[in-house]
Design an enzyme around this catalytic site. Structure first.
Site, PDB file in Angstrom:
ATOM      1  N   HIS A 264      30.007 -54.619  16.256  1.00  0.00           N
ATOM      2  CA  HIS A 264      28.653 -55.027  15.880  1.00  0.00           C
ATOM      3  C   HIS A 264      28.673 -56.420  15.289  1.00  0.00           C
ATOM      4  O   HIS A 264      29.639 -56.788  14.604  1.00  0.00           O
ATOM      5  CB  HIS A 264      28.038 -54.035  14.873  1.00  0.00           C
ATOM      6  CG  HIS A 264      26.564 -54.126  14.843  1.00  0.00           C
ATOM      7  ND1 HIS A 264      25.899 -55.023  14.043  1.00  0.00           N
ATOM      8  CD2 HIS A 264      25.628 -53.473  15.567  1.00  0.00           C
ATOM      9  CE1 HIS A 264      24.608 -54.902  14.266  1.00  0.00           C
ATOM     10  NE2 HIS A 264      24.411 -53.978  15.187  1.00  0.00           N
ATOM     11  N   ASP A 315      24.794 -47.227  20.094  1.00  0.00           N
ATOM     12  CA  ASP A 315      24.773 -46.750  21.474  1.00  0.00           C
ATOM     13  C   ASP A 315      25.831 -45.698  21.784  1.00  0.00           C
ATOM     14  O   ASP A 315      25.725 -45.001  22.799  1.00  0.00           O
ATOM     15  CB  ASP A 315      24.956 -47.935  22.433  1.00  0.00           C
ATOM     16  CG  ASP A 315      23.723 -48.801  22.469  1.00  0.00           C
ATOM     17  OD1 ASP A 315      22.631 -48.245  22.654  1.00  0.00           O
ATOM     18  OD2 ASP A 315      23.839 -50.019  22.283  1.00  0.00           O
TER      19      ASP A 315
HETATM   20  N1  ACO Z   1      35.840 -53.403  22.126  1.00  0.00           N
HETATM   21  C1  ACO Z   1      36.977 -54.039  21.823  1.00  0.00           C
HETATM   22  N2  ACO Z   1      37.028 -55.094  20.994  1.00  0.00           N
HETATM   23  C2  ACO Z   1      35.877 -55.515  20.468  1.00  0.00           C
HETATM   24  C3  ACO Z   1      34.661 -54.891  20.723  1.00  0.00           C
HETATM   25  C4  ACO Z   1      34.669 -53.801  21.582  1.00  0.00           C
HETATM   26  N3  ACO Z   1      33.544 -53.164  21.876  1.00  0.00           N
HETATM   27  N4  ACO Z   1      33.682 -55.513  20.028  1.00  0.00           N
HETATM   28  C5  ACO Z   1      34.261 -56.505  19.365  1.00  0.00           C
HETATM   29  N5  ACO Z   1      35.597 -56.513  19.633  1.00  0.00           N
HETATM   30  C6  ACO Z   1      36.582 -57.439  19.099  1.00  0.00           C
HETATM   31  C7  ACO Z   1      36.586 -58.704  19.927  1.00  0.00           C
HETATM   32  O1  ACO Z   1      37.475 -58.656  20.988  1.00  0.00           O
HETATM   33  C8  ACO Z   1      36.940 -59.740  18.894  1.00  0.00           C
HETATM   34  O2  ACO Z   1      38.324 -59.645  18.663  1.00  0.00           O
HETATM   35  P1  ACO Z   1      39.186 -60.967  18.439  1.00  0.00           P
HETATM   36  O3  ACO Z   1      38.634 -61.592  17.178  1.00  0.00           O
HETATM   37  O4  ACO Z   1      40.571 -60.452  18.321  1.00  0.00           O
HETATM   38  O5  ACO Z   1      38.949 -61.827  19.646  1.00  0.00           O
HETATM   39  C9  ACO Z   1      36.269 -59.226  17.632  1.00  0.00           C
HETATM   40  O6  ACO Z   1      36.167 -57.816  17.782  1.00  0.00           O
HETATM   41  C10 ACO Z   1      34.879 -59.835  17.422  1.00  0.00           C
HETATM   42  O7  ACO Z   1      34.105 -59.543  18.583  1.00  0.00           O
HETATM   43  P2  ACO Z   1      32.931 -60.460  19.144  1.00  0.00           P
HETATM   44  O8  ACO Z   1      32.617 -60.056  20.548  1.00  0.00           O
HETATM   45  O9  ACO Z   1      33.257 -61.905  18.895  1.00  0.00           O
HETATM   46  O10 ACO Z   1      31.771 -60.053  18.162  1.00  0.00           O
HETATM   47  P3  ACO Z   1      30.254 -60.371  18.375  1.00  0.00           P
HETATM   48  O11 ACO Z   1      29.630 -60.263  17.054  1.00  0.00           O
HETATM   49  O12 ACO Z   1      30.056 -61.629  19.120  1.00  0.00           O
HETATM   50  O13 ACO Z   1      29.777 -59.193  19.363  1.00  0.00           O
HETATM   51  C11 ACO Z   1      29.036 -57.182  20.221  1.00  0.00           C
HETATM   52  C12 ACO Z   1      29.146 -58.055  18.974  1.00  0.00           C
HETATM   53  C13 ACO Z   1      28.387 -57.965  21.353  1.00  0.00           C
HETATM   54  C14 ACO Z   1      28.170 -55.983  19.910  1.00  0.00           C
HETATM   55  C15 ACO Z   1      30.464 -56.719  20.647  1.00  0.00           C
HETATM   56  O14 ACO Z   1      31.015 -55.938  19.611  1.00  0.00           O
HETATM   57  C16 ACO Z   1      30.469 -55.986  21.964  1.00  0.00           C
HETATM   58  O15 ACO Z   1      30.488 -56.618  23.023  1.00  0.00           O
HETATM   59  N6  ACO Z   1      30.448 -54.624  21.925  1.00  0.00           N
HETATM   60  C17 ACO Z   1      30.423 -53.858  23.154  1.00  0.00           C
HETATM   61  C18 ACO Z   1      29.000 -53.777  23.686  1.00  0.00           C
HETATM   62  C19 ACO Z   1      28.123 -52.906  22.830  1.00  0.00           C
HETATM   63  O16 ACO Z   1      28.485 -51.797  22.462  1.00  0.00           O
HETATM   64  N7  ACO Z   1      26.927 -53.401  22.558  1.00  0.00           N
HETATM   65  C20 ACO Z   1      25.924 -52.667  21.767  1.00  0.00           C
HETATM   66  C21 ACO Z   1      25.723 -53.319  20.422  1.00  0.00           C
HETATM   67  S1  ACO Z   1      24.588 -52.375  19.413  1.00  0.00           S
HETATM   68  C22 ACO Z   1      23.079 -52.679  20.105  1.00  0.00           C
HETATM   69  O17 ACO Z   1      22.833 -53.723  20.628  1.00  0.00           O
HETATM   70  C23 ACO Z   1      22.071 -51.661  20.032  1.00  0.00           C
END
Ligand code: ACO
Length: 378
Positions: A264, A315
């Protein structure tokens, strides 16, 4: 550096940027969520979804008389213009339900009974109509795709009961209504998430509410936002047997793939909605399919937390909860919209009140001073 360029700091992804003030909801990174001052833990399971929608619009909880009137107003606004219904029936069966929802909300704008009246009172009525009509579009589309008639809303059912009734074609049974109330409350608003921000950007140009909600729907559709639920179910089904969870999830993590339904932008602790959603899922675990999905989820949660120290988001368990209600996965995001609409329209009204154009700047990293070459010489 050319003189046209000025130094700017880019806040990538607008992370931690506060783009406006809001009184609607507060997302606390340490793991709590407030709706107009109320901790959601004090609301879930104790109020109806319509009470939360009322709270967003009027900034206070209704008394019983006000709730009865609000709920029956919503039910009476659930009907769609005939042309919109016909348009839903004529959509190709293989296009995504979110495409239809996005188009038909925009279509509703053509039939707004108050046309060009953009007064505060007209916008409040418009907001209520949208809260009522989005679930009807979703139910009508689902029924149409299955060649089934859509029942008319019933005066003796609450708004949420009618949504389920119109979707399923039969009166809600047992625990279903309570589950949907809780699900809809948990999906109703969440600070300046991407779709709400999109709605507010559109509203900030003084564009109409239908345009703002259409922007929001297009934004929610993406798998990094509300579209994640459908991907969660694809993953759970793709895993197959429970004993394959570890191999499957570790394989994704080894390949640096994201696990849908995890992570998140704001929360640094567990998403406060997860415990409620997990609770819903556990309460219907007597169903064989739900039990198996739930077992997989618990294992995935453990593996992902051990490896990445991240938690499930809204989700993850919502996908299983919706599945338990008989909602097919391509309708998860439309169901999400059917609830988030109450947050969106309230934010749109708040944005109109703020009356400022949301227009950030950018840092130009392209070239300057390129010599122009006429087309015949290129
Ligand atoms: N699976 C594995 N690793 C993850 C995930 C994930 N779902 N989410 C974040 N990470 C890791 C990233 O790889 C990153 O690691 P690093 O620093 O070693 O490179 C770190 O956590 C930060 O992740 P970001 O993607 O930079 O975080 P951001 O705040 O930009 O993204 C997001 C948030 C888009 C929700 C992301 O966690 C994601 O893509 N999750 C999967 C999709 C999802 O479930 N979306 C629903 C969100 S809730 C909603 O909208 C209702």
């Amino acid at each position: 550096m050319a003189e046209e360029q000025t130094e700017r700091e880019v806040v990538r992804g607008l992370k931690d940027v506060a783009a406006a003030e809001t009184k609607i909801s507060y997302v606390n990174p340490m793991g709590s969520l407030y709706y107009v001052g109320y901790n959601i833990d004090d609301l879930v399971g104790r109020v109806y979804y319509a009470e939360v929608a009322y709270l967003f619009l009027y900034k206070r909880l209704p008394n019983q008389k006000e709730l009865d009137k609000f709920s029956s107003d919503l039910v009476s606004e659930m009907r769609l213009p005939k042309t919109v219904v016909e348009s839903i029936h004529s959509t190709p069966k293989n296009c995504h339900p979110m495409d239809v929802l996005r188009t038909e909300v925009s279509h509703l704008g053509e039939f707004d009974p108050e046309g060009h009246d953009f007064s505060d009172a007209a916008n409040m009525r418009r907001a209520k109509r949208l809260i009522a009509q989005v679930p009807t579009i979703v139910a009508t589309l689902y029924r149409s795709r299955n060649d089934l008639p859509v029942p008319k809303p019933r005066g003796d059912f609450t708004f949420v009961e009618n949504f389920l009734y119109m979707f399923k074609g039969s009166p809600p049974e047992g625990e279903e209504t309570g589950i949907l109330h809780r699900l809809m409350i948990l999906h109703a608003d969440h600070g300046f998430n991407a779709s709400t921000f999109a709605a507010r950007v559109t509203a900030s140009t003084n564009s109409d509410m239908y345009s703002a909600v259409t922007s929001a729907i297009g934004t929610l559709k993406g798998p990094l936002h509300g579209g994640a639920g459908e991907k969660v179910m694809e993953m759970l089904d793709g895993i197959g047997l429970e004993e394959h969870v570890e191999e499957y999830i570790k394989g994704l993590l080894d390949d640096n793939k994201k696990i849908m339904g995890f992570g998140h932008r704001v929360y640094r602790a567990e998403d406060p909605r997860t415990k409620h959603l997990r609770g819903i899922v556990e309460s219907v675990c007597h169903r064989e399919r739900t039990m198996s999905l739930c077992n997989k989820c618990i294992k995935i949660e453990q593996i992902v937390h051990d490896r990445k120290k991240i938690y499930p988001n809204l989700d993850f368990y919502a996908a299983v909860a919706m599945d338990s209600l008989g909602v097919p996965k391509d309708f998860f995001t439309p169901f999400f919209c059917s609830s988030r609409i109450s947050g969106w329209v309230s934010h749109v009204i708040e944005q109109y009140e703020d009356a400022v154009l949301l227009r950030p700047s950018s840092k130009y990293v392209g070239e300057f001073g390129r010599p122009f070459i006429p087309i015949e010489e290129r």
